[in-house]
Design a protein around this motif. Structure first.
Motif, PDB file in Angstrom:
ATOM      1  N   LEU A 159     -68.967  18.223 -14.501  1.00 38.65           N
ATOM      2  CA  LEU A 159     -70.391  18.372 -14.205  1.00 38.65           C
ATOM      3  C   LEU A 159     -70.672  18.599 -12.730  1.00 38.65           C
ATOM      4  CD1 LEU A 159     -71.703  15.481 -16.495  1.00 38.65           C
ATOM      5  CD2 LEU A 159     -71.649  17.928 -17.009  1.00 38.65           C
ATOM      6  N   LEU A 160     -70.164  17.697 -11.883  1.00 31.80           N
ATOM      7  CA  LEU A 160     -70.491  17.778 -10.465  1.00 31.80           C
ATOM      8  C   LEU A 160     -69.929  19.041  -9.825  1.00 31.80           C
ATOM      9  CD1 LEU A 160     -71.750  16.402  -7.996  1.00 31.80           C
ATOM     10  CD2 LEU A 160     -69.553  15.247  -7.619  1.00 31.80           C
ATOM     11  N   GLY A 161     -68.676  19.369 -10.118  1.00 37.50           N
ATOM     12  CA  GLY A 161     -68.058  20.556  -9.527  1.00 37.50           C
ATOM     13  C   GLY A 161     -68.822  21.837  -9.837  1.00 37.50           C
ATOM     14  N   PRO A 162     -69.101  22.121 -11.127  1.00 37.00           N
ATOM     15  CA  PRO A 162     -69.863  23.337 -11.437  1.00 37.00           C
ATOM     16  C   PRO A 162     -71.270  23.341 -10.834  1.00 37.00           C
ATOM     17  CG  PRO A 162     -68.717  22.562 -13.383  1.00 37.00           C
ATOM     18  CD  PRO A 162     -68.550  21.498 -12.338  1.00 37.00           C
ATOM     19  N   LEU A 163     -71.943  22.188 -10.823  1.00 39.15           N
ATOM     20  CA  LEU A 163     -73.288  22.135 -10.246  1.00 39.15           C
ATOM     21  C   LEU A 163     -73.266  22.421  -8.747  1.00 39.15           C
ATOM     22  CD1 LEU A 163     -74.895  19.084 -12.107  1.00 39.15           C
ATOM     23  CD2 LEU A 163     -75.476  21.503 -12.351  1.00 39.15           C
ATOM     24  N   LEU A 164     -72.313  21.801  -8.060  1.00 31.79           N
ATOM     25  CA  LEU A 164     -72.193  22.059  -6.623  1.00 31.79           C
ATOM     26  C   LEU A 164     -71.771  23.501  -6.367  1.00 31.79           C
ATOM     27  CD1 LEU A 164     -70.481  18.775  -5.360  1.00 31.79           C
ATOM     28  CD2 LEU A 164     -72.861  19.482  -5.041  1.00 31.79           C
ATOM     29  N   ALA A 166     -72.478  26.125  -8.258  1.00 35.81           N
ATOM     30  CA  ALA A 166     -73.656  26.973  -8.465  1.00 35.81           C
ATOM     31  C   ALA A 166     -74.622  26.848  -7.298  1.00 35.81           C
ATOM     32  CB  ALA A 166     -74.340  26.598  -9.774  1.00 35.81           C
ATOM     33  N   GLY A 167     -74.787  25.615  -6.803  1.00 34.83           N
ATOM     34  CA  GLY A 167     -75.669  25.420  -5.656  1.00 34.83           C
ATOM     35  C   GLY A 167     -75.152  26.100  -4.402  1.00 34.83           C
ATOM     36  N   GLY A 168     -73.832  26.013  -4.181  1.00 33.19           N
ATOM     37  CA  GLY A 168     -73.249  26.661  -3.008  1.00 33.19           C
ATOM     38  C   GLY A 168     -73.378  28.168  -3.078  1.00 33.19           C
ATOM     39  N   ALA A 169     -73.192  28.751  -4.272  1.00 32.03           N
ATOM     40  CA  ALA A 169     -73.340  30.200  -4.431  1.00 32.03           C
ATOM     41  C   ALA A 169     -74.780  30.626  -4.199  1.00 32.03           C
ATOM     42  CB  ALA A 169     -72.877  30.616  -5.821  1.00 32.03           C
ATOM     43  N   ALA A 170     -75.732  29.867  -4.784  1.00 31.89           N
ATOM     44  CA  ALA A 170     -77.146  30.211  -4.617  1.00 31.89           C
ATOM     45  C   ALA A 170     -77.570  30.109  -3.153  1.00 31.89           C
ATOM     46  CB  ALA A 170     -78.006  29.292  -5.486  1.00 31.89           C
ATOM     47  N   LEU A 171     -77.113  29.058  -2.475  1.00 35.63           N
ATOM     48  CA  LEU A 171     -77.460  28.885  -1.064  1.00 35.63           C
ATOM     49  C   LEU A 171     -76.889  30.016  -0.218  1.00 35.63           C
ATOM     50  CD1 LEU A 171     -78.648  27.188   1.243  1.00 35.63           C
ATOM     51  CD2 LEU A 171     -76.496  25.892   1.287  1.00 35.63           C
ATOM     52  N   LEU A 192     -68.881  42.207  -0.930  1.00 36.34           N
ATOM     53  CA  LEU A 192     -68.929  41.213   0.142  1.00 36.34           C
ATOM     54  C   LEU A 192     -69.901  40.077  -0.155  1.00 36.34           C
ATOM     55  CD1 LEU A 192     -68.601  43.421   3.359  1.00 36.34           C
ATOM     56  CD2 LEU A 192     -66.888  41.960   2.281  1.00 36.34           C
ATOM     57  N   PRO A 193     -71.140  40.347  -0.617  1.00 34.22           N
ATOM     58  CA  PRO A 193     -72.005  39.227  -0.985  1.00 34.22           C
ATOM     59  C   PRO A 193     -71.413  38.346  -2.086  1.00 34.22           C
ATOM     60  CG  PRO A 193     -73.300  41.220  -0.738  1.00 34.22           C
ATOM     61  CD  PRO A 193     -71.873  41.632  -0.667  1.00 34.22           C
ATOM     62  N   LEU A 194     -70.743  38.964  -3.061  1.00 34.01           N
ATOM     63  CA  LEU A 194     -70.141  38.165  -4.127  1.00 34.01           C
ATOM     64  C   LEU A 194     -68.986  37.324  -3.600  1.00 34.01           C
ATOM     65  CD1 LEU A 194     -70.141  40.694  -7.102  1.00 34.01           C
ATOM     66  CD2 LEU A 194     -71.591  38.693  -6.802  1.00 34.01           C
ATOM     67  N   LEU A 195     -68.199  37.883  -2.675  1.00 35.31           N
ATOM     68  CA  LEU A 195     -67.123  37.098  -2.065  1.00 35.31           C
ATOM     69  C   LEU A 195     -67.689  35.951  -1.242  1.00 35.31           C
ATOM     70  CD1 LEU A 195     -64.621  39.888  -0.926  1.00 35.31           C
ATOM     71  CD2 LEU A 195     -64.276  38.182  -2.715  1.00 35.31           C
ATOM     72  N   ALA A 196     -68.781  36.215  -0.531  1.00 36.63           N
ATOM     73  CA  ALA A 196     -69.436  35.156   0.240  1.00 36.63           C
ATOM     74  C   ALA A 196     -69.950  34.058  -0.685  1.00 36.63           C
ATOM     75  CB  ALA A 196     -70.577  35.740   1.069  1.00 36.63           C
ATOM     76  N   ALA A 197     -70.532  34.461  -1.821  1.00 32.56           N
ATOM     77  CA  ALA A 197     -71.021  33.477  -2.782  1.00 32.56           C
ATOM     78  C   ALA A 197     -69.875  32.641  -3.341  1.00 32.56           C
ATOM     79  CB  ALA A 197     -71.759  34.183  -3.916  1.00 32.56           C
ATOM     80  N   ALA A 198     -68.748  33.288  -3.632  1.00 33.07           N
ATOM     81  CA  ALA A 198     -67.587  32.553  -4.140  1.00 33.07           C
ATOM     82  C   ALA A 198     -67.073  31.569  -3.100  1.00 33.07           C
ATOM     83  CB  ALA A 198     -66.487  33.538  -4.536  1.00 33.07           C
ATOM     84  N   ALA A 199     -67.052  31.987  -1.827  1.00 36.31           N
ATOM     85  CA  ALA A 199     -66.602  31.090  -0.764  1.00 36.31           C
ATOM     86  C   ALA A 199     -67.552  29.904  -0.620  1.00 36.31           C
ATOM     87  CB  ALA A 199     -66.507  31.854   0.553  1.00 36.31           C
ATOM     88  N   GLY A 200     -68.867  30.166  -0.675  1.00 29.99           N
ATOM     89  CA  GLY A 200     -69.834  29.081  -0.576  1.00 29.99           C
ATOM     90  C   GLY A 200     -69.723  28.118  -1.739  1.00 29.99           C
ATOM     91  N   ALA A 201     -69.537  28.651  -2.943  1.00 24.66           N
ATOM     92  CA  ALA A 201     -69.381  27.801  -4.125  1.00 24.66           C
ATOM     93  C   ALA A 201     -68.133  26.936  -4.014  1.00 24.66           C
ATOM     94  CB  ALA A 201     -69.325  28.666  -5.376  1.00 24.66           C
ATOM     95  N   SER A 202     -67.022  27.534  -3.597  1.00 24.13           N
ATOM     96  CA  SER A 202     -65.764  26.793  -3.475  1.00 24.13           C
ATOM     97  C   SER A 202     -65.869  25.702  -2.409  1.00 24.13           C
ATOM     98  CB  SER A 202     -64.623  27.749  -3.138  1.00 24.13           C
ATOM     99  OG  SER A 202     -64.468  28.709  -4.152  1.00 24.13           O
ATOM    100  N   ALA A 207     -65.861  20.063  -1.280  1.00 26.12           N
ATOM    101  CA  ALA A 207     -66.335  18.934  -0.488  1.00 26.12           C
ATOM    102  C   ALA A 207     -66.815  17.804  -1.388  1.00 26.12           C
ATOM    103  CB  ALA A 207     -67.452  19.391   0.442  1.00 26.12           C
ATOM    104  N   GLY A 208     -67.576  18.148  -2.430  1.00 27.90           N
ATOM    105  CA  GLY A 208     -68.076  17.115  -3.332  1.00 27.90           C
ATOM    106  C   GLY A 208     -66.971  16.421  -4.094  1.00 27.90           C
ATOM    107  N   LEU A 209     -66.026  17.184  -4.628  1.00 29.67           N
ATOM    108  CA  LEU A 209     -64.921  16.586  -5.364  1.00 29.67           C
ATOM    109  C   LEU A 209     -63.986  15.809  -4.438  1.00 29.67           C
ATOM    110  CD1 LEU A 209     -64.060  19.450  -7.887  1.00 29.67           C
ATOM    111  CD2 LEU A 209     -65.347  17.358  -8.302  1.00 29.67           C
ATOM    112  N   GLY A 210     -63.930  16.227  -3.162  1.00 25.04           N
ATOM    113  CA  GLY A 210     -63.144  15.474  -2.195  1.00 25.04           C
ATOM    114  C   GLY A 210     -63.710  14.080  -1.974  1.00 25.04           C
ATOM    115  N   LEU A 211     -65.025  13.955  -1.951  1.00 27.04           N
ATOM    116  CA  LEU A 211     -65.661  12.638  -1.820  1.00 27.04           C
ATOM    117  C   LEU A 211     -65.358  11.769  -3.035  1.00 27.04           C
ATOM    118  CD1 LEU A 211     -69.153  13.651  -0.357  1.00 27.04           C
ATOM    119  CD2 LEU A 211     -67.208  12.633   0.859  1.00 27.04           C
ATOM    120  N   VAL A 212     -65.358  12.389  -4.224  1.00 25.75           N
ATOM    121  CA  VAL A 212     -65.021  11.636  -5.430  1.00 25.75           C
ATOM    122  C   VAL A 212     -63.577  11.164  -5.373  1.00 25.75           C
ATOM    123  CG1 VAL A 212     -64.781  11.781  -7.939  1.00 25.75           C
ATOM    124  CG2 VAL A 212     -66.722  12.867  -6.813  1.00 25.75           C
ATOM    125  N   ALA A 213     -62.680  12.038  -4.945  1.00 24.47           N
ATOM    126  CA  ALA A 213     -61.266  11.669  -4.843  1.00 24.47           C
ATOM    127  C   ALA A 213     -61.063  10.525  -3.870  1.00 24.47           C
ATOM    128  CB  ALA A 213     -60.446  12.884  -4.420  1.00 24.47           C
TER     129      ALA A 213
END
Length: 301
Positions: A159-164, A166-171, A192-202, A207-213
């Motif tokens: 849940l958290l990973g996909p939500l973050l 999607a949020g990173g890609a949208a931002l 290029l915009p799609l690659l940027a979105a993928a980088a933002g999503a990743s 970062a979020g999953l790292g906090l969980v870990a």
């Protein structure tokens, strides 16, 4: 000489509302191989779907594929197929495949390996239950992983990973839009915009999953993530068998390594890394294919 194929393509093909010339032969009970290429979706079945817009490189590649396949079948002897296979290529180097009837068993084995790894006692596991009477802060050889941290990590991966992401890609796309107004859809060059979105999503998901870990421990995080992955493998094996290998192969590799790891560090981390690397190798080549299939690449008009 460079096999590039995946059973996922067949799963998509047989769900499409349109047919090919092979459809008529299949209805008559004949087996065959269909050859087609994609791209330029906006011209498909329009007056512009003509020879002037035919890509000669694609035509040459199709001819090479047909000729090479025919020669290989003649050399091996053409025999009726005994059943479907599940397959995918690794960087066009070789074809990883097995009979499709094994999909449920292999997916179940991957799930059992991950569950066994979560159940067994592993020294050094921060998420483990301490041995009665052991007051040390570091779990010992008699410790067993608690289900809570593993389930929390699984929920985060599901849940958290996909939500973050999607949020990173949208931002990222919003920021790109601010910098490129009034052009917001980039129809001529979306890469290029799609690659940027993928980088933002990743970045945001990592970062979020790292906090969980950091809270549940790296081993619990690995077990939770691969638990979700193996459950997806089981689901795909029943719902869309041709896609199941994309989940089964990494889950088997990681699950086997986690089940055999003697500590919560080294070997467990290596197993997770190898499984993740295999997933990366199987999934990343799909990006370009999906972008092409959905008509997101620049089209000639």
């Amino acid at each position: 000489p460079r096999p590039s194929a995946q059973s996922l393509s067949y799963e998509i093909y047989r769900r499409l509302p349109n047919d090919t010339d092979l459809t008529i032969f299949k209805r008559a009970g004949a087996q065959g191989i269909g050859f087609a290429f994609i791209g330029g979706v906006r011209r498909y079945h329009t007056p512009r779907d003509d020879l002037r817009h035919l890509d000669l490189g694609s035509l040459q590649q199709q001819g090479d594929s047909v000729l090479g396949t025919t020669r290989a079948l003649l050399a091996a002897g053409i025999t009726p197929a005994a059943g479907n296979s599940t397959y995918v290529d690794l960087f066009a180097g070789f074809l990883l495949r097995w009979p499709a009837r094994l999909d449920p068993a292999l997916a179940g084995l991957a799930l059992l390996l991950v569950l066994f790894a979560a159940w067994r006692r592993v020294p050094g596991d921060r998420s483990a239950i301490p041995v009665p009477g052991d007051r040390s802060s570091i779990p010992g050889p008699g410790d067993r992983s608690r289900p809570g941290p593993v389930l929390a990590a699984a929920a985060a991966a599901l849940l958290l990973g996909p939500l973050l992401g999607a949020g990173g890609a949208a931002l990222t796309l919003w920021l790109v839009g601010l910098a490129s107004q009034p052009v917001l859809l980039w129809p001529a060059a979306p890469e290029l915009p799609l690659l940027a979105a993928a980088a933002g999503a990743s970045a945001l998901a990592t970062a979020g999953l790292g906090l969980v870990a950091a809270r549940v421990g790296p081993r619990a995080q690995a077990l939770g993530g691969w638990l979700v992955w193996s459950l997806l493998a089981v689901t795909a094996a029943w719902v869309m068998p041709g896609a199941s290998i994309l989940f089964i192969a990494p889950a088997l590799l990681a699950g086997l390594g986690l089940a055999l790891a003697r500590t919560a560090g080294g070997a467990a981390g290596l197993a997770t890394g190898l499984g993740g690397a295999l997933a990366f190798a199987l999934w990343v080549p799909l990006i370009a294919t999906l972008v092409e299939a959905l008509g997101l690449t620049p089209w000639l008009v």
